[in-house]
Scaffold this motif. Structure first.
Motif, PDB file in Angstrom:
ATOM      1  N   GLU A  29      35.090  34.338  37.158  1.00  0.00           N
ATOM      2  CA  GLU A  29      34.291  34.172  36.106  1.00  0.00           C
ATOM      3  C   GLU A  29      34.223  35.213  34.995  1.00  0.00           C
ATOM      4  OE1 GLU A  29      32.582  31.248  36.437  1.00  0.00           O
ATOM      5  OE2 GLU A  29      33.559  31.238  38.428  1.00  0.00           O
ATOM      6  N   GLY A  30      35.378  35.970  34.881  1.00  0.00           N
ATOM      7  CA  GLY A  30      35.340  36.949  33.815  1.00  0.00           C
ATOM      8  C   GLY A  30      34.638  38.399  34.032  1.00  0.00           C
ATOM      9  N   ASN A  31      33.943  38.436  35.296  1.00  0.00           N
ATOM     10  CA  ASN A  31      33.325  39.662  35.326  1.00  0.00           C
ATOM     11  C   ASN A  31      34.192  40.725  35.663  1.00  0.00           C
ATOM     12  OD1 ASN A  31      30.679  38.203  35.433  1.00  0.00           O
ATOM     13  ND2 ASN A  31      31.296  37.572  37.437  1.00  0.00           N
ATOM     14  N   LEU A  32      33.941  41.785  35.125  1.00  0.00           N
ATOM     15  CA  LEU A  32      34.743  43.153  35.054  1.00  0.00           C
ATOM     16  C   LEU A  32      34.351  43.873  36.459  1.00  0.00           C
ATOM     17  CD1 LEU A  32      36.834  44.546  33.594  1.00  0.00           C
ATOM     18  CD2 LEU A  32      34.924  46.197  32.846  1.00  0.00           C
ATOM     19  N   LEU A  33      35.397  43.933  37.371  1.00  0.00           N
ATOM     20  CA  LEU A  33      35.304  44.521  38.484  1.00  0.00           C
ATOM     21  C   LEU A  33      35.768  46.099  38.599  1.00  0.00           C
ATOM     22  CD1 LEU A  33      36.951  41.625  40.697  1.00  0.00           C
ATOM     23  CD2 LEU A  33      34.616  42.031  40.271  1.00  0.00           C
ATOM     24  N   TYR A  34      36.756  46.405  38.056  1.00  0.00           N
ATOM     25  CA  TYR A  34      37.295  47.603  37.753  1.00  0.00           C
ATOM     26  C   TYR A  34      37.891  47.859  36.641  1.00  0.00           C
ATOM     27  CZ  TYR A  34      37.393  47.271  42.994  1.00  0.00           C
ATOM     28  OH  TYR A  34      37.118  47.021  44.112  1.00  0.00           O
ATOM     29  N   SER A  35      37.969  49.172  35.899  1.00  0.00           N
ATOM     30  CA  SER A  35      38.477  49.279  34.615  1.00  0.00           C
ATOM     31  C   SER A  35      38.845  50.660  34.381  1.00  0.00           C
ATOM     32  CB  SER A  35      37.689  49.034  33.359  1.00  0.00           C
ATOM     33  OG  SER A  35      36.514  49.703  33.251  1.00  0.00           O
ATOM     34  N   ARG A  36      40.010  50.995  33.689  1.00  0.00           N
ATOM     35  CA  ARG A  36      40.258  52.517  33.305  1.00  0.00           C
ATOM     36  C   ARG A  36      40.526  52.311  31.855  1.00  0.00           C
ATOM     37  NH1 ARG A  36      41.334  56.465  37.192  1.00  0.00           N
ATOM     38  NH2 ARG A  36      41.443  57.628  35.413  1.00  0.00           N
ATOM     39  N   LEU A 173      41.978  29.729  27.829  1.00  0.00           N
ATOM     40  CA  LEU A 173      42.406  30.434  29.491  1.00  0.00           C
ATOM     41  C   LEU A 173      41.792  31.904  29.460  1.00  0.00           C
ATOM     42  CD1 LEU A 173      46.073  29.429  30.045  1.00  0.00           C
ATOM     43  CD2 LEU A 173      44.041  28.842  31.706  1.00  0.00           C
ATOM     44  N   THR A 174      41.898  32.489  28.099  1.00  0.00           N
ATOM     45  CA  THR A 174      41.263  33.707  28.162  1.00  0.00           C
ATOM     46  C   THR A 174      39.674  33.885  27.880  1.00  0.00           C
ATOM     47  OG1 THR A 174      41.531  34.152  25.839  1.00  0.00           O
ATOM     48  CG2 THR A 174      43.349  34.587  27.487  1.00  0.00           C
ATOM     49  N   GLY A 175      39.114  32.714  27.657  1.00  0.00           N
ATOM     50  CA  GLY A 175      37.844  32.683  27.506  1.00  0.00           C
ATOM     51  C   GLY A 175      37.235  33.134  26.254  1.00  0.00           C
ATOM     52  N   GLY A 203      42.285  35.411  31.938  1.00  0.00           N
ATOM     53  CA  GLY A 203      43.462  34.498  31.745  1.00  0.00           C
ATOM     54  C   GLY A 203      44.338  34.504  32.919  1.00  0.00           C
ATOM     55  N   TYR A 204      44.554  35.551  33.516  1.00  0.00           N
ATOM     56  CA  TYR A 204      45.399  35.711  34.733  1.00  0.00           C
ATOM     57  C   TYR A 204      44.743  35.480  36.114  1.00  0.00           C
ATOM     58  CZ  TYR A 204      49.773  36.847  32.702  1.00  0.00           C
ATOM     59  OH  TYR A 204      51.141  36.622  32.024  1.00  0.00           O
ATOM     60  N   ALA A 205      43.320  35.642  35.941  1.00  0.00           N
ATOM     61  CA  ALA A 205      42.632  35.202  37.038  1.00  0.00           C
ATOM     62  C   ALA A 205      42.706  33.516  37.106  1.00  0.00           C
ATOM     63  CB  ALA A 205      41.218  35.645  36.841  1.00  0.00           C
ATOM     64  N   ARG A 206      42.470  33.020  35.888  1.00  0.00           N
ATOM     65  CA  ARG A 206      42.580  31.473  35.832  1.00  0.00           C
ATOM     66  C   ARG A 206      43.820  31.047  36.239  1.00  0.00           C
ATOM     67  NH1 ARG A 206      38.762  30.879  30.651  1.00  0.00           N
ATOM     68  NH2 ARG A 206      36.778  30.408  31.688  1.00  0.00           N
TER      69      ARG A 206
END
Length: 334
Positions: A29-36, A173-175, A203-206
């Motif tokens: 759904e595009g929710n950010l799970l982790y980031s650096r 795809l990238t929303g 986009g890669y999740a999709r």
């Protein structure tokens, strides 16, 4: 937010150089799970967009109309090394659409695969545009032009219908809104697209099938997944990291590198997407960082990690073959 240190080069025991970068991991759904670093960093996908750009070959009906095969779809997604196996598929695509190598406007460069380049040089064989790393993508664009009845002469330009289709597909795809996507020109001549890093990951999740694709898009995504799984050597080439990653993942991942050190990965079982950007554009840090991220997210099993160990951390050698240091990624989410 600012990019953070993602990899370090050591000279002996001492830190010599640092690579900065950003990482984004999102769900379907595009929710950010982790980031650096900066997950909002505007990033040109470059060739990491190729699997997205191959999708319309299926959704428009061109795949069926021309009788394309999975190996040909794989080379449409590729940044290949210019080996004979790549050229054969590109020429096959062109033959099926009634065109030849002269129709490719991607330009000419020496094959990335050094043994092939040496062989061609010794034989005095001319290097044509089919050896270009992006020739599969260009062949796909020409196929779309032929299928839709569009002019093939101007297919490089952003205003051409095929490039507008590329833009809309990347946006979908990238929303990320098409009007907000920044554009430039790639080394192979066609437009390239920049979106925030987290949207690239989405986009890669999709592309991994997350987020509920429907209809022909679902079929297209499934075919691209299968093409990457069955023909990883066509996506990059001999001894290339992307090929090794896809081969060891055994169908669990979709993955593609892009120039200036961008990389996208979709996990099919986990339904998540990962995007990486190395700030200085250096490829030497890319494979260690991507492998470390996938390891920490438990997206690769121990066998795969062992097979990828030459890419995860590697020695810095002297010209005489002595070990002078090493380059490795830093831990991210642990």
């Amino acid at each position: 937010m600012q990019p953070e240190v993602v990899a370090v080069a050591y000279r002996g025991r001492w830190e010599e150089s640092r690579h900065y970068g950003s990482i984004a991991v999102v769900d379907g759904e595009g929710n950010l799970l982790y980031s650096r670093g900066d997950p909002e960093r505007l990033t040109f996908l470059r060739s990491a967009a190729k699997p997205f750009q191959a999708l319309p070959v299926v959704t428009t009906g061109a795949y069926d109309a021309f009788g394309f095969t999975l190996d040909e779809l794989a080379v449409m997604c590729a940044s290949h090394s210019g080996e004979d196996m790549h050229v054969a598929r590109v020429l096959s695509v062109l033959h099926k659409i009634g065109l030849d190598e002269a129709s490719l406007q991607c330009g000419v460069h020496t094959p990335f695969h050094k043994p092939t380049a040496r062989r061609l040089r010794r034989a005095g064989e001319p290097i044509g545009p089919a050896r270009n790393a992006c020739s599969g993508k260009h062949a796909a664009m020409l196929a779309l032009c032929r299928h839709r009845g569009w002019d093939t002469a101007g297919y490089l330009e952003l205003g051409h219908p095929v490039q507008q289709l590329m833009l809309r597909t990347v946006a979908e795809l990238t929303g990320y809104p098409a009007e907000a996507i920044r554009t430039g020109r790639d080394t192979c001549g066609v437009p390239v697209f920049a979106v925030p890093l987290r949207n690239m990951a989405w986009g890669y999740a999709r592309l991994a099938g997350a987020g509920g694709p429907a209809g022909e898009q679902r079929r297209g995504i499934a075919l691209i997944q299968e093409a990457m799984a069955r023909y990883p050597e066509l996506i990059a080439g001999t001894e290339r990291y992307t090929t090794a990653l896809l081969k060891t993942a055994n169908g669990a991942l979709v993955a593609k590198d892009g120039a200036e050190a961008s990389f996208g990965v979709g996990s099919i079982p986990a339904g998540i997407g990962v995007a990486v950007k190395i700030e200085d554009g250096s490829d030497r840090a890319l494979a260690p960082v991507v492998t470390e991220v996938l390891a920490e997210l438990s997206l690769l099993d121990e066998g795969a990690l062992q097979a990828l160990s030459p890419f995860r951390s590697y020695a810095i050698k002297t010209w005489g073959g002595l070990t002078a240091g090493r380059l490795e990624a830093v831990p991210f989410f642990k």
